[in-house]
Write an enzyme that holds these catalytic residues in place. Structure first.
Site, PDB file in Angstrom:
ATOM      1  CG  ASN A 101      -5.607  -8.012  -0.484  1.00 22.74           C
ATOM      2  OD1 ASN A 101      -6.044  -8.305   0.158  1.00 22.74           O
ATOM      3  ND2 ASN A 101      -5.057  -6.507  -1.017  1.00 22.74           N
ATOM      4  CB  VAL A 102      -9.141 -13.055   0.027  1.00 29.14           C
ATOM      5  CG1 VAL A 102      -8.271 -13.197  -1.576  1.00 29.14           C
ATOM      6  CG2 VAL A 102      -8.175 -13.235   1.402  1.00 29.14           C
TER       7      VAL A 102
ATOM      8  N   GLY B 254      -0.092  -2.168  12.975  1.00 27.38           N
ATOM      9  CA  GLY B 254       0.643  -1.497  14.665  1.00 27.38           C
ATOM     10  C   GLY B 254       1.553  -1.706  14.334  1.00 27.38           C
TER      11      GLY B 254
ATOM     12  CG  ASN C  63      -6.321   3.005   2.987  1.00 26.56           C
ATOM     13  OD1 ASN C  63      -6.626   2.421   1.994  1.00 26.56           O
ATOM     14  ND2 ASN C  63      -6.344   1.718   3.789  1.00 26.56           N
TER      15      ASN C  63
ATOM     16  CG  ASN D  51      -5.972  -5.106   4.397  1.00 21.00           C
ATOM     17  OD1 ASN D  51      -5.803  -4.466   4.202  1.00 21.00           O
ATOM     18  ND2 ASN D  51      -5.666  -6.022   3.033  1.00 21.00           N
TER      19      ASN D  51
ATOM     20  CE  LYS E  44      -2.208   2.143  -2.509  1.00 17.27           C
ATOM     21  NZ  LYS E  44      -3.734   1.321  -2.058  1.00 17.27           N
TER      22      LYS E  44
ATOM     23  CB  SER F 264      -8.360  -4.649  -0.101  1.00 13.13           C
ATOM     24  OG  SER F 264      -6.956  -4.665   0.186  1.00 13.13           O
TER      25      SER F 264
ATOM     26  CG  PHE G 160      -7.345  -3.216  -5.135  1.00 12.42           C
ATOM     27  CD1 PHE G 160      -6.675  -2.695  -4.011  1.00 12.42           C
ATOM     28  CD2 PHE G 160      -8.212  -4.167  -5.300  1.00 12.42           C
ATOM     29  CE1 PHE G 160      -6.488  -3.806  -2.677  1.00 12.42           C
ATOM     30  CE2 PHE G 160      -7.912  -4.906  -4.220  1.00 12.42           C
ATOM     31  CZ  PHE G 160      -7.578  -4.905  -3.165  1.00 12.42           C
TER      32      PHE G 160
ATOM     33  CE  LYS H 231      -2.271  -6.838   3.865  1.00 10.29           C
ATOM     34  NZ  LYS H 231      -1.381  -5.835   3.690  1.00 10.29           N
TER      35      LYS H 231
ATOM     36  CG  ASN I 202     -11.161   0.545   1.419  1.00  9.62           C
ATOM     37  OD1 ASN I 202     -12.255   0.857   1.901  1.00  9.62           O
ATOM     38  ND2 ASN I 202      -9.415   0.150   1.700  1.00  9.62           N
ATOM     39  CB  THR I 203     -12.136  -4.320  -3.691  1.00 13.39           C
ATOM     40  OG1 THR I 203     -11.025  -3.127  -4.044  1.00 13.39           O
ATOM     41  CG2 THR I 203     -12.911  -4.673  -4.936  1.00 13.39           C
TER      42      THR I 203
ATOM     43  N   GLY J 205       0.688  -0.820  -0.018  1.00  7.89           N
ATOM     44  CA  GLY J 205       0.000   0.111  -0.360  1.00  7.89           C
ATOM     45  C   GLY J 205       0.614   1.154   0.544  1.00  7.89           C
TER      46      GLY J 205
ATOM     47  CG  ASN K 261      -0.611  -7.296  -1.719  1.00 14.77           C
ATOM     48  OD1 ASN K 261      -1.861  -7.239  -2.459  1.00 14.77           O
ATOM     49  ND2 ASN K 261      -0.891  -7.463  -0.533  1.00 14.77           N
TER      50      ASN K 261
HETATM   51  C1  LIG Z   1      -2.891   4.578   2.894  1.00 16.44           C
HETATM   52  C2  LIG Z   1      -2.882   2.640   2.621  1.00 16.44           C
HETATM   53  C3  LIG Z   1      -2.928   2.279   2.051  1.00 16.44           C
HETATM   54  C4  LIG Z   1      -3.273   0.608   1.958  1.00 16.44           C
HETATM   55  N1  LIG Z   1      -2.908   0.242   0.892  1.00 16.44           N
HETATM   56  C5  LIG Z   1      -2.574  -1.422   0.694  1.00 16.44           C
HETATM   57  C6  LIG Z   1      -2.621  -2.180  -0.415  1.00 16.44           C
HETATM   58  O1  LIG Z   1      -2.979  -1.835  -1.620  1.00 16.44           O
HETATM   59  N2  LIG Z   1      -2.593  -3.369   0.011  1.00 16.44           N
HETATM   60  C7  LIG Z   1      -2.874  -4.009   0.580  1.00 16.44           C
HETATM   61  O2  LIG Z   1      -2.065  -5.286   0.984  1.00 16.44           O
HETATM   62  N3  LIG Z   1      -2.788  -3.487   1.664  1.00 16.44           N
HETATM   63  C8  LIG Z   1      -2.939  -2.142   2.302  1.00 16.44           C
HETATM   64  N4  LIG Z   1      -3.012  -1.490   3.011  1.00 16.44           N
HETATM   65  C9  LIG Z   1      -2.592  -1.886   4.893  1.00 16.44           C
HETATM   66  C10 LIG Z   1      -1.017  -2.246   5.395  1.00 16.44           C
HETATM   67  O3  LIG Z   1      -0.094  -3.071   4.205  1.00 16.44           O
HETATM   68  C11 LIG Z   1      -1.058  -3.360   6.376  1.00 16.44           C
HETATM   69  O4  LIG Z   1      -1.732  -4.343   6.107  1.00 16.44           O
HETATM   70  C12 LIG Z   1      -2.413  -2.109   7.613  1.00 16.44           C
HETATM   71  O5  LIG Z   1      -1.759  -0.763   7.131  1.00 16.44           O
HETATM   72  C13 LIG Z   1      -1.661  -2.718   8.958  1.00 16.44           C
HETATM   73  O6  LIG Z   1       0.007  -2.542   8.948  1.00 16.44           O
HETATM   74  P1  LIG Z   1       0.057  -0.713   9.776  1.00 16.44           P
HETATM   75  O7  LIG Z   1      -0.998  -1.140  10.800  1.00 16.44           O
HETATM   76  O8  LIG Z   1       1.502  -1.046   9.690  1.00 16.44           O
HETATM   77  O9  LIG Z   1      -0.472   0.078   8.973  1.00 16.44           O
HETATM   78  C14 LIG Z   1      -2.927  -0.331   3.754  1.00 16.44           C
HETATM   79  C15 LIG Z   1      -2.529   0.971   4.709  1.00 16.44           C
HETATM   80  C16 LIG Z   1      -3.038   2.000   4.621  1.00 16.44           C
HETATM   81  C17 LIG Z   1      -2.353   2.844   5.694  1.00 16.44           C
END
Ligand SMILES: Cc1cc2nc3c(=O)[nH]c(=O)nc-3n(C[C@H](O)[C@H](O)[C@H](O)COP(=O)(O)O)c2cc1C
Length: 387
Positions: free
Chosen positions: A204-205, A327, A137, A276, A92, A207, A141, A247, A209-210, A89, A173
């Site tokens: 990646n199954v 986190g 967020n 995720n 990307k 997220s 995608f 994931k 937001n899809t 993310g 991913n």
């Molecule tokens: C702005 C943003 C965009 C993200 N985009 C993706 C993504 O495209 N694909 C994905 O598998 N996870 C995405 N994630 C999730 C992160 O990879 C991670 O799993 C999640 O943020 C938890 O980790 P963190 O608490 O360290 O941020 C995104 C997270 C953030 C904050």
């Protein structure tokens, strides 16, 4: 008087610029938190993300130091010089991979990448919850698509081979287009196009937001999807075939988790990435934008994600390597995930608040804690809480 004010302001700006430059060059943790990150946070979140990415692409971020052997991990048939990776993310589209390795990550995950280019959701779609050290967020995608990412990564393929050899593997991913009617075909296309460039691929199954994506975590859907993905991986015409990881979300019922555990063991997936972002909103969030729809990441996700690591490690009897993410902002957070069952960890949101020096800090603290707790390697600590 006005001239004097102008000179004082100019001197202050020059001083601030110097401080900023010094922080950028040295990677000093305190200077970053005090000087660089507040400046970046004055910029709207998506624009700040773009700036950080460009800085990384230009190699403007501080370099890490060589890692101690205690941090080395061997998993999915790969060597990782340290267990701290960059989560999906951030990059990307694969635009800043080399600069990101320089920050000290043991591995970088590009994506999510969809087959066709797509815009993602309308802006604004990223929100900082500074009081909570969290982000919401709903990018949805936004992707340059397989062909553009393939071209970019192919142009640095030799560099990546050297990095992988040096213990810094690359993950890619994979996702599906919003309008696609055949999700499995989208993932299979990703394996075919991007698999030869990856040390590991991520299905990646999870997220949020899809629409419909997370339903692919259901038993029958996941079994069918992973069978097709693994079959495609197995016939890739490349010497070293990528590992395949799945994931998952942190918002799963006990039944969902059992189903996923039995499917991944049955079909022989190489690993799990947990987790995720969450669609839940843990009590006590203070950020003004806490009710924005989307996935929540950062400190308020930490426990939920670690508990999911713990559950999945137990359900798979420690036989499926886990990447713990959610986190992580200190060595203590990383070790908690490792003791719960993770072999590797990833970070994203901590970088928004602490900047690149957070990577070195997590590694340094993790090394200290491993020694303090009598572990001679990361591997020895994996799943320690279950023994
Ligand atoms: C702005 C943003 C965009 C993200 N985009 C993706 C993504 O495209 N694909 C994905 O598998 N996870 C995405 N994630 C999730 C992160 O990879 C991670 O799993 C999640 O943020 C938890 O980790 P963190 O608490 O360290 O941020 C995104 C997270 C953030 C904050």
């Amino acid at each position: 008087m006005a001239a004097l004010r102008r000179r004082v302001l100019a001197a202050a700006a020059a001083g601030g610029g110097l401080l900023l430059g010094w922080a950028l060059a040295t990677g000093d943790e305190r200077l970053y938190v005090a000087a660089v990150m507040p400046v970046l946070r004055a910029v709207p979140p998506e624009a700040a993300h773009g700036l950080a990415l460009r800085a990384a692409a230009c190699g403007l971020l501080p370099s890490g130091r060589p890692d101690s052997p205690i941090l080395e991990v061997h998993v999915f048939g790969q060597r990782f010089c340290n267990p701290v990776g960059l989560a999906a993310g951030f990059d990307k589209h694969g635009e800043a991979v080399d600069g990101l390795y320089k920050m000290g990550f043991g591995f970088v995950e590009v994506g999510t990448v969809t087959p066709q280019p797509q815009e993602g959701n309308p802006k604004p779609r990223v929100f900082r919850l500074a009081e909570d050290e969290a982000v919401i967020n709903r990018y949805g995608f936004n992707s340059h698509g397989h062909a553009a990412v393939e071209r970019r990564l192919r142009a640095r393929q030799q560099t990546q081979l050297r990095l992988t050899e040096a213990g810094m593997p690359l993950g890619i991913n994979l996702g599906k287009n919003k309008s696609s009617a055949d999700a499995a075909a989208d993932y299979v296309a990703g394996v075919r196009t991007l698999g030869p460039l990856a040390d590991y691929l991520v299905v990646n199954v999870s997220s949020p937001n899809t629409p419909g994506l997370r339903d692919l975590q259901g038993r029958a859907e996941l079994h069918s999807l992973l069978t097709k993905v693994l079959a495609e991986r197995d016939v890739l015409p490349c010497e070293r075939k990528p590992a395949v990881l799945v994931k998952i979300a942190p918002d799963l019922s006990a039944q969902d988790k059992q189903d996923i555990a039995s499917v991944v063991c049955e079909v022989g997936v190489d690993g799990l990435i947990i987790s995720n972002t969450t669609v839940s909103r843990p009590g006590g969030l203070r950020g003004r934008q806490r009710a924005e729809p989307g996935g929540l990441s950062g400190t308020p996700l930490r426990e939920l994600s670690t508990q999911t690591v713990r559950d999945m490690y137990a359900l798979t009897r420690g036989r499926v390597p886990i990447v713990g993410v959610g986190g992580v902002s200190s060595g203590r957070d990383a070790l908690e995930k490792i003791r719960a069952g993770a072999s590797l960890v990833q970070m994203y949101t901590a970088l928004v608040y602490r900047g690149p020096p957070a990577v070195a800090a997590v590694k340094r603290e993790l090394e200290e804690l491993l020694r303090e707790q009598g572990f001679k390697s990361v591997a020895e600590a994996v799943g320690a809480d279950h023994r």
